[in-house]
Scaffold this motif. Structure first.
Motif, PDB file in Angstrom:
ATOM      1  N   LEU A   1       0.858  -1.185   0.000  1.00 30.24           N
ATOM      2  CA  LEU A   1       0.000   0.000   0.000  1.00 30.24           C
ATOM      3  C   LEU A   1       0.893   1.234   0.000  1.00 30.24           C
ATOM      4  O   LEU A   1       1.692   1.437   0.923  1.00 30.24           O
ATOM      5  N   PHE A   2       0.755   2.062  -1.041  1.00 25.42           N
ATOM      6  CA  PHE A   2       1.566   3.275  -1.159  1.00 25.42           C
ATOM      7  C   PHE A   2       0.754   4.421  -0.574  1.00 25.42           C
ATOM      8  O   PHE A   2      -0.230   4.862  -1.160  1.00 25.42           O
ATOM      9  N   TRP A   3       1.172   4.861   0.614  1.00 22.56           N
ATOM     10  CA  TRP A   3       0.385   5.843   1.364  1.00 22.56           C
ATOM     11  C   TRP A   3       0.409   7.219   0.693  1.00 22.56           C
ATOM     12  O   TRP A   3       1.384   7.579   0.035  1.00 22.56           O
ATOM     13  N   SER A   4      -0.666   7.951   0.869  1.00 23.53           N
ATOM     14  CA  SER A   4      -0.731   9.312   0.325  1.00 23.53           C
ATOM     15  C   SER A   4       0.286  10.201   1.028  1.00 23.53           C
ATOM     16  O   SER A   4       0.576  10.006   2.220  1.00 23.53           O
ATOM     17  N   PRO A   5       0.831  11.179   0.308  1.00 25.74           N
ATOM     18  CA  PRO A   5       1.857  12.030   0.917  1.00 25.74           C
ATOM     19  C   PRO A   5       1.265  13.063   1.858  1.00 25.74           C
ATOM     20  O   PRO A   5       0.118  13.502   1.692  1.00 25.74           O
ATOM     21  N   ALA A   6       2.035  13.440   2.846  1.00 20.22           N
ATOM     22  CA  ALA A   6       1.679  14.525   3.766  1.00 20.22           C
ATOM     23  C   ALA A   6       2.919  15.368   3.988  1.00 20.22           C
ATOM     24  O   ALA A   6       4.012  14.831   4.221  1.00 20.22           O
ATOM     25  N   LYS A   7       2.757  16.663   3.909  1.00 16.62           N
ATOM     26  CA  LYS A   7       3.888  17.586   4.031  1.00 16.62           C
ATOM     27  C   LYS A   7       4.609  17.382   5.368  1.00 16.62           C
ATOM     28  O   LYS A   7       3.997  17.227   6.410  1.00 16.62           O
ATOM     29  N   ASN A   8       5.940  17.357   5.280  1.00 19.26           N
ATOM     30  CA  ASN A   8       6.811  17.216   6.451  1.00 19.26           C
ATOM     31  C   ASN A   8       6.696  15.857   7.129  1.00 19.26           C
ATOM     32  O   ASN A   8       7.095  15.702   8.295  1.00 19.26           O
ATOM     33  N   GLN A   9       6.146  14.872   6.422  1.00 17.46           N
ATOM     34  CA  GLN A   9       6.056  13.518   6.952  1.00 17.46           C
ATOM     35  C   GLN A   9       6.740  12.563   5.970  1.00 17.46           C
ATOM     36  O   GLN A   9       6.690  12.766   4.765  1.00 17.46           O
ATOM     37  N   PRO A  10       7.363  11.504   6.470  1.00 14.88           N
ATOM     38  CA  PRO A  10       8.003  10.550   5.556  1.00 14.88           C
ATOM     39  C   PRO A  10       6.964   9.825   4.717  1.00 14.88           C
ATOM     40  O   PRO A  10       5.854   9.552   5.172  1.00 14.88           O
ATOM     41  N   ARG A  11       7.313   9.537   3.487  1.00 10.99           N
ATOM     42  CA  ARG A  11       6.424   8.803   2.583  1.00 10.99           C
ATOM     43  C   ARG A  11       6.507   7.319   2.913  1.00 10.99           C
ATOM     44  O   ARG A  11       7.598   6.759   3.034  1.00 10.99           O
ATOM     45  N   LEU A  12       5.350   6.661   3.020  1.00 14.62           N
ATOM     46  CA  LEU A  12       5.309   5.293   3.498  1.00 14.62           C
ATOM     47  C   LEU A  12       4.865   4.317   2.419  1.00 14.62           C
ATOM     48  O   LEU A  12       3.913   4.577   1.687  1.00 14.62           O
ATOM     49  N   LEU A  13       5.550   3.199   2.354  1.00 14.76           N
ATOM     50  CA  LEU A  13       5.119   2.032   1.588  1.00 14.76           C
ATOM     51  C   LEU A  13       4.929   0.917   2.603  1.00 14.76           C
ATOM     52  O   LEU A  13       5.869   0.530   3.299  1.00 14.76           O
ATOM     53  N   VAL A  14       3.698   0.410   2.707  1.00 15.26           N
ATOM     54  CA  VAL A  14       3.337  -0.555   3.746  1.00 15.26           C
ATOM     55  C   VAL A  14       3.157  -1.932   3.121  1.00 15.26           C
ATOM     56  O   VAL A  14       2.486  -2.069   2.096  1.00 15.26           O
ATOM     57  N   LYS A  15       3.750  -2.951   3.743  1.00 12.52           N
ATOM     58  CA  LYS A  15       3.614  -4.328   3.253  1.00 12.52           C
ATOM     59  C   LYS A  15       2.804  -5.154   4.246  1.00 12.52           C
ATOM     60  O   LYS A  15       3.078  -5.154   5.447  1.00 12.52           O
ATOM     61  N   VAL A  16       1.800  -5.871   3.712  1.00 13.26           N
ATOM     62  CA  VAL A  16       0.947  -6.748   4.507  1.00 13.26           C
ATOM     63  C   VAL A  16       1.101  -8.161   3.955  1.00 13.26           C
ATOM     64  O   VAL A  16       1.038  -8.362   2.737  1.00 13.26           O
ATOM     65  N   ASP A  17       1.295  -9.158   4.826  1.00 11.93           N
ATOM     66  CA  ASP A  17       1.498 -10.507   4.326  1.00 11.93           C
ATOM     67  C   ASP A  17       0.177 -11.154   3.921  1.00 11.93           C
ATOM     68  O   ASP A  17      -0.893 -10.567   4.071  1.00 11.93           O
ATOM     69  N   GLU A  18       0.229 -12.392   3.413  1.00  8.59           N
ATOM     70  CA  GLU A  18      -0.964 -13.021   2.845  1.00  8.59           C
ATOM     71  C   GLU A  18      -2.028 -13.335   3.885  1.00  8.59           C
ATOM     72  O   GLU A  18      -3.187 -13.559   3.542  1.00  8.59           O
ATOM     73  N   ASP A  19      -1.651 -13.312   5.182  1.00  9.59           N
ATOM     74  CA  ASP A  19      -2.622 -13.536   6.251  1.00  9.59           C
ATOM     75  C   ASP A  19      -3.157 -12.239   6.831  1.00  9.59           C
ATOM     76  O   ASP A  19      -3.912 -12.245   7.806  1.00  9.59           O
ATOM     77  N   GLY A  20      -2.743 -11.119   6.249  1.00  6.90           N
ATOM     78  CA  GLY A  20      -3.238  -9.828   6.708  1.00  6.90           C
ATOM     79  C   GLY A  20      -2.436  -9.211   7.828  1.00  6.90           C
ATOM     80  O   GLY A  20      -2.879  -8.244   8.450  1.00  6.90           O
ATOM     81  N   ASN A  21      -1.257  -9.735   8.116  1.00 11.07           N
ATOM     82  CA  ASN A  21      -0.417  -9.186   9.180  1.00 11.07           C
ATOM     83  C   ASN A  21       0.560  -8.163   8.617  1.00 11.07           C
ATOM     84  O   ASN A  21       1.083  -8.344   7.518  1.00 11.07           O
ATOM     85  N   LEU A  22       0.802  -7.129   9.368  1.00 12.07           N
ATOM     86  CA  LEU A  22       1.764  -6.113   8.955  1.00 12.07           C
ATOM     87  C   LEU A  22       3.150  -6.730   8.880  1.00 12.07           C
ATOM     88  O   LEU A  22       3.647  -7.289   9.858  1.00 12.07           O
ATOM     89  N   ALA A  23       3.774  -6.674   7.703  1.00 12.01           N
ATOM     90  CA  ALA A  23       5.072  -7.313   7.499  1.00 12.01           C
ATOM     91  C   ALA A  23       6.224  -6.310   7.514  1.00 12.01           C
ATOM     92  O   ALA A  23       7.312  -6.622   7.996  1.00 12.01           O
ATOM     93  N   ALA A  24       6.005  -5.107   6.973  1.00 13.81           N
ATOM     94  CA  ALA A  24       7.078  -4.107   6.919  1.00 13.81           C
ATOM     95  C   ALA A  24       6.496  -2.745   6.580  1.00 13.81           C
ATOM     96  O   ALA A  24       5.428  -2.638   5.971  1.00 13.81           O
ATOM     97  N   ILE A  25       7.219  -1.712   6.982  1.00  7.12           N
ATOM     98  CA  ILE A  25       6.933  -0.341   6.549  1.00  7.12           C
ATOM     99  C   ILE A  25       8.240   0.257   6.049  1.00  7.12           C
ATOM    100  O   ILE A  25       9.277   0.193   6.731  1.00  7.12           O
ATOM    101  N   TYR A  26       8.196   0.781   4.835  1.00  2.89           N
ATOM    102  CA  TYR A  26       9.366   1.391   4.230  1.00  2.89           C
ATOM    103  C   TYR A  26       9.180   2.905   4.169  1.00  2.89           C
ATOM    104  O   TYR A  26       8.079   3.388   3.908  1.00  2.89           O
ATOM    105  N   HIS A  27      10.261   3.616   4.398  1.00  2.07           N
ATOM    106  CA  HIS A  27      10.282   5.061   4.191  1.00  2.07           C
ATOM    107  C   HIS A  27      10.889   5.339   2.822  1.00  2.07           C
ATOM    108  O   HIS A  27      12.032   4.954   2.543  1.00  2.07           O
ATOM    109  N   VAL A  28      10.113   5.993   1.958  1.00  2.00           N
ATOM    110  CA  VAL A  28      10.573   6.338   0.617  1.00  2.00           C
ATOM    111  C   VAL A  28      11.121   7.759   0.655  1.00  2.00           C
ATOM    112  O   VAL A  28      10.394   8.694   1.021  1.00  2.00           O
ATOM    113  N   PRO A  29      12.373   7.968   0.311  1.00  2.00           N
ATOM    114  CA  PRO A  29      12.947   9.321   0.404  1.00  2.00           C
ATOM    115  C   PRO A  29      12.390  10.255  -0.661  1.00  2.00           C
ATOM    116  O   PRO A  29      12.444   9.948  -1.852  1.00  2.00           O
ATOM    117  N   GLU A  30      11.830  11.369  -0.242  1.00  2.65           N
ATOM    118  CA  GLU A  30      11.421  12.430  -1.163  1.00  2.65           C
ATOM    119  C   GLU A  30      11.306  13.731  -0.369  1.00  2.65           C
ATOM    120  O   GLU A  30      10.789  13.758   0.748  1.00  2.65           O
TER     121      GLU A  30
END
Length: 350
Positions: free
Chosen positions: A287-316
């Motif tokens: 899930l590529f999260w919508s941007p918010a000013k002065n906040q890190p951009r997030l890419l969220v990974k959920v596994d096949e069972d619906g559990n949160l697997a990772a959150i990535y910070h995308v530099p911009e």
């Protein structure tokens, strides 16, 4: 950024809901450290291969990457060595031409493109050869559409028959309703009343049914745009799981849409979704999260069972990226930057 990371690490919450008629369980706190994506490199530039405004992107089989350029209304297929393999579409109303391509799906090695102005579903093979098209019934400008074949697709039902989704078969002229509506059925109402509700921090009921859809060969994924809620169904319409995804940035994003509603002209309701795009790759949902000013951009990974697997910070430094895809075999992330006319790549940290 450091302070936000500390807050994020301790505050990620998944509210777990299981089954077709299940009710929401207690919140489950998840302790997870965000992963930083580094060394974004330029993959393609607008001066190469004729692309102007790369927007949507998908990773195909055999190390091929598909790009859609809304400025040209054309699709491009490259290999990972940047060689142009195919270029097709183009503005027009004729066979294989596009006027306003909105939804693009990959199905059994075919590319299915919904044209919102021509009201039709176009089918191409992965090398861009036009196969056929079918007229569609639902307005692509108002509905998310996930095509299965050139004659069958899922779309939002917006509360019709107390459901979330409908499966449309163009050849059989049939409709099947899936999922339970979370709000009232959509009807043409008073936009000013909706704006005022939102300006007062209240969500109009039918907004709860607005969704983004993504179909794989075996499942349908539904993200409730205004609720930050992710659902997974099998292709027969049985719900497998239902998760509410709460991130600290959600509060900021919603507060900002409330402010936009307060400042909007009479009768104008601002559009909104917690995410920009969703992809399911190797049975994991990104899930590529919508941007918010002065906040890190997030890419969220959920596994096949619906559990949160990772959150990535995308530099911009400022909102730049629109869409993404992932080459999971090589753990490579690709990001489109339409305003720059560029595509970037980076390795996903593990």
């Amino acid at each position: 950024m450091k302070e936000f990371n500390q807050v994020l690490k301790g505050a990620l919450i998944f509210a777990v809901i299981v089954g077709c008629h299940a009710k929401q369980d207690s919140h489950v706190s998840v302790d997870i450290t965000p992963l930083m994506i580094e060394d974004l490199e330029l993959f393609l530039d607008f001066e190469e291969k004729g692309i102007v405004q790369p927007e949507k992107i998908n990773f195909l089989s055999n190390n091929r990457i598909m790009l859609f350029d809304p400025k040209l209304q054309e699709l491009f297929v490259f290999n990972t060595e940047k060689e142009l393999l195919a270029r097709f579409g183009g503005k027009g109303n004729g066979p294989g031409e596009l006027n306003r391509a909105l939804h693009i799906n990959i199905s059994q090695e075919n590319i299915l493109v919904v044209d919102a102005k021509n009201y039709r579903l176009n089918e191409f093979d992965v090398m861009g050869n036009f196969k056929n098209s079918k007229p569609i019934k639902d307005n692509p400008n108002l509905h998310s559409i996930a095509a299965i074949t050139n004659n069958r697709y899922y779309t939002e039902s917006l509360g019709e028959e107390n459901s979330l989704i409908k499966l449309v078969d163009l050849d059989e002229n049939s409709v099947e309703f899936i999922g339970k509506a979370l709000g009232e059925k959509y009807s043409i109402g008073n936009l000013e009343e909706e704006r005022q509700l939102l300006a007062n921090n209240k969500l109009p009921e039918f907004y709860k049914n607005v969704a983004s859809l993504y179909k794989t060969e075996s499942h349908l994924y539904v993200f409730l745009d205004w609720l930050s809620r992710l659902q997974k169904y099998d292709l027969k319409g049985k719900m497998i799981w239902d998760k509410e995804i709460y991130l600290p940035i959600n509060k900021i994003l919603f507060e900002r849409v409330v402010e936009r509603a307060k400042n909007a002209p009479e009768g104008v309701v601002p559009s909104f979704s917690y995410i920009l795009n969703m992809k399911v790759i190797n049975n994991e949902t990104y899930l590529f999260w919508s941007p918010a000013k002065n906040q890190p951009r997030l890419l969220v990974k959920v596994d096949e069972d619906g559990n949160l697997a990772a959150i990535y910070h995308v530099p911009e430094d400022k909102p730049t990226y629109f869409d993404f895809t992932i080459d999971h075999k090589n753990n490579l992330l690709y990001l489109t930057a339409p305003e720059l006319g560029q595509v970037f790549q980076a390795y996903l940290p593990e």
